[in-house]
Motif scaffolding. Structure first.
Motif, PDB file in Angstrom:
ATOM      1  N   THR A  34      23.262  38.710  52.426  1.00 26.00           N
ATOM      2  CA  THR A  34      24.482  39.145  51.744  1.00 26.00           C
ATOM      3  C   THR A  34      24.149  40.217  50.715  1.00 26.00           C
ATOM      4  O   THR A  34      23.232  40.054  49.903  1.00 26.00           O
ATOM      5  CB  THR A  34      25.173  37.961  51.061  1.00 26.00           C
ATOM      6  OG1 THR A  34      25.544  36.998  52.052  1.00 26.00           O
ATOM      7  CG2 THR A  34      26.426  38.398  50.313  1.00 26.00           C
ATOM      8  N   SER A  37      26.680  41.352  45.070  1.00 24.65           N
ATOM      9  CA  SER A  37      28.082  41.309  44.683  1.00 24.65           C
ATOM     10  C   SER A  37      28.189  40.465  43.415  1.00 24.65           C
ATOM     11  O   SER A  37      27.182  40.030  42.861  1.00 24.65           O
ATOM     12  CB  SER A  37      28.925  40.705  45.825  1.00 24.65           C
ATOM     13  OG  SER A  37      30.300  40.764  45.503  1.00 24.65           O
ATOM     14  N   GLY A 149      39.155  37.465  55.973  1.00 21.11           N
ATOM     15  CA  GLY A 149      38.234  38.574  56.159  1.00 21.11           C
ATOM     16  C   GLY A 149      38.219  39.050  57.596  1.00 21.11           C
ATOM     17  O   GLY A 149      39.146  38.782  58.369  1.00 21.11           O
ATOM     18  N   ASP A 151      35.222  40.439  60.938  1.00 20.17           N
ATOM     19  CA  ASP A 151      33.829  40.566  61.349  1.00 20.17           C
ATOM     20  C   ASP A 151      33.696  41.511  62.542  1.00 20.17           C
ATOM     21  O   ASP A 151      34.642  41.704  63.313  1.00 20.17           O
ATOM     22  CB  ASP A 151      33.191  39.206  61.653  1.00 20.17           C
ATOM     23  CG  ASP A 151      34.000  38.370  62.640  1.00 20.17           C
ATOM     24  OD1 ASP A 151      34.178  38.824  63.787  1.00 20.17           O
ATOM     25  OD2 ASP A 151      34.441  37.275  62.269  1.00 20.17           O
ATOM     26  N   TYR A 172      28.320  41.793  61.312  1.00 20.95           N
ATOM     27  CA  TYR A 172      28.681  42.133  59.932  1.00 20.95           C
ATOM     28  C   TYR A 172      29.966  41.392  59.591  1.00 20.95           C
ATOM     29  O   TYR A 172      30.934  41.423  60.364  1.00 20.95           O
ATOM     30  CB  TYR A 172      28.897  43.641  59.788  1.00 20.95           C
ATOM     31  CG  TYR A 172      29.240  44.082  58.392  1.00 20.95           C
ATOM     32  CD1 TYR A 172      28.245  44.377  57.473  1.00 20.95           C
ATOM     33  CD2 TYR A 172      30.566  44.191  57.987  1.00 20.95           C
ATOM     34  CE1 TYR A 172      28.559  44.782  56.181  1.00 20.95           C
ATOM     35  CE2 TYR A 172      30.889  44.606  56.712  1.00 20.95           C
ATOM     36  CZ  TYR A 172      29.884  44.889  55.809  1.00 20.95           C
ATOM     37  OH  TYR A 172      30.207  45.285  54.535  1.00 20.95           O
ATOM     38  N   HIS A 174      32.915  40.441  56.448  1.00 19.81           N
ATOM     39  CA  HIS A 174      33.530  40.729  55.158  1.00 19.81           C
ATOM     40  C   HIS A 174      34.484  39.588  54.847  1.00 19.81           C
ATOM     41  O   HIS A 174      35.395  39.304  55.630  1.00 19.81           O
ATOM     42  CB  HIS A 174      34.279  42.054  55.197  1.00 19.81           C
ATOM     43  CG  HIS A 174      35.106  42.324  53.974  1.00 19.81           C
ATOM     44  ND1 HIS A 174      34.611  43.004  52.879  1.00 19.81           N
ATOM     45  CD2 HIS A 174      36.387  41.980  53.662  1.00 19.81           C
ATOM     46  CE1 HIS A 174      35.556  43.079  51.955  1.00 19.81           C
ATOM     47  NE2 HIS A 174      36.643  42.473  52.403  1.00 19.81           N
ATOM     48  N   ASP A 176      36.878  37.996  51.641  1.00 25.64           N
ATOM     49  CA  ASP A 176      37.435  38.019  50.291  1.00 25.64           C
ATOM     50  C   ASP A 176      37.610  36.577  49.819  1.00 25.64           C
ATOM     51  O   ASP A 176      38.426  35.831  50.377  1.00 25.64           O
ATOM     52  CB  ASP A 176      38.786  38.743  50.280  1.00 25.64           C
ATOM     53  CG  ASP A 176      38.646  40.232  50.527  1.00 25.64           C
ATOM     54  OD1 ASP A 176      37.717  40.837  49.965  1.00 25.64           O
ATOM     55  OD2 ASP A 176      39.454  40.784  51.302  1.00 25.64           O
ATOM     56  N   THR A 194      33.633  38.991  46.687  1.00 24.43           N
ATOM     57  CA  THR A 194      33.657  39.619  48.002  1.00 24.43           C
ATOM     58  C   THR A 194      32.276  39.490  48.625  1.00 24.43           C
ATOM     59  O   THR A 194      31.276  39.887  48.015  1.00 24.43           O
ATOM     60  CB  THR A 194      34.038  41.109  47.904  1.00 24.43           C
ATOM     61  OG1 THR A 194      35.337  41.228  47.317  1.00 24.43           O
ATOM     62  CG2 THR A 194      34.053  41.746  49.284  1.00 24.43           C
ATOM     63  N   ASN A 196      29.914  40.646  51.593  1.00 24.61           N
ATOM     64  CA  ASN A 196      29.611  41.572  52.686  1.00 24.61           C
ATOM     65  C   ASN A 196      28.220  41.219  53.194  1.00 24.61           C
ATOM     66  O   ASN A 196      27.224  41.408  52.475  1.00 24.61           O
ATOM     67  CB  ASN A 196      29.667  43.018  52.206  1.00 24.61           C
ATOM     68  CG  ASN A 196      31.074  43.432  51.817  1.00 24.61           C
ATOM     69  OD1 ASN A 196      32.002  43.318  52.611  1.00 24.61           O
ATOM     70  ND2 ASN A 196      31.243  43.912  50.589  1.00 24.61           N
TER      71      ASN A 196
END
Length: 214
Positions: A34, A37, A149, A151, A172, A174, A176, A194, A196
């Protein structure tokens, strides 16, 4: 974590075979990373209000399963449901998502090598733990009801026996992360972040009929 997220995956297991010419079950695991963040925390119980921002990143394992229905044995397009979990953490904060993703899959249906990719929208329940050593000075343990989110995945599968395949995949995601602002849910604790994340996966793909007949 709320079990209802897991239940969302199961209906596709029992869809009539007439809807899809080919249904596969993918089991996989791997490494997750990750990106740096922050987890932002607000405690409204205190006067004045306590706030803190804790860094989060780190590596962890990732595990999951995916069911994909293909329109035909040589179809380029499939519809999938994916369930997976991983962890993002630091010395003072830890977030563990359990994500369910509805995915559109694309593949090149070669007999031996099958490159593929997928795009999905996800809903997650996230366990959030903030330690007493954080800037807040108190320990917090909460679970989000809904964090949304998307992917993206790409990989290649290798047919080793009949319809049994091994695959390697990059994904990948993402997510929230929001706690305390969900509709119909009141809390004196507000948490947002968040995630990522990069995931590196290996797994096995099996025809669903082979599993169900056992």
């Amino acid at each position: 974590m709320p079990m209802r997220l897991i239940y969302l995956l199961f209906p596709i297991l029992f869809l009539p075979q007439t809807l899809f010419a080919e249904v596969t079950l993918d089991l996989y695991g791997g490494l997750s990373n990750t990106k740096n963040s922050n987890v932002n925390i607000t405690l409204l119980d205190y006067v004045p209000t306590k706030t803190a921002s804790e860094p989060i990143n780190g590596n962890s394992n990732i595990y999951g399963m995916r069911v994909v229905g293909w329109l035909s044995h040589d179809s380029w397009i499939g519809i999938g449901a994916d369930l997976y979990t991983f962890q993002a953490n630091s010395a003072t904060a830890k977030i563990t998502p359990l994500a369910v993703s509805a995915t559109v899959m694309f593949r090149y249906p070669d007999d031996t090598w099958k490159p593929y990719m997928g795009l999905g929208l996800s809903a997650s329940a996230c366990d959030i733990v903030i330690s007493r050593e954080s800037d807040l000075g108190v320990q917090i343990s909460e679970t989000t009801q809904s964090s949304f989110g998307w992917d993206f995945s790409t990989g290649i599968a290798w047919s080793i026996y009949s319809h049994v395949l091994l695959f390697a995949e990059y994904r990948y995601t993402h997510i929230d992360v929001d706690f305390g602002d969900e509709k119909f849910y009141e809390s004196n604790t507000k948490i947002d972040s968040t995630l990522n994340s990069n995931h590196y996966l290996i797994g096995i793909s099996l025809p669903l009929w082979l599993i169900l007949k056992r």
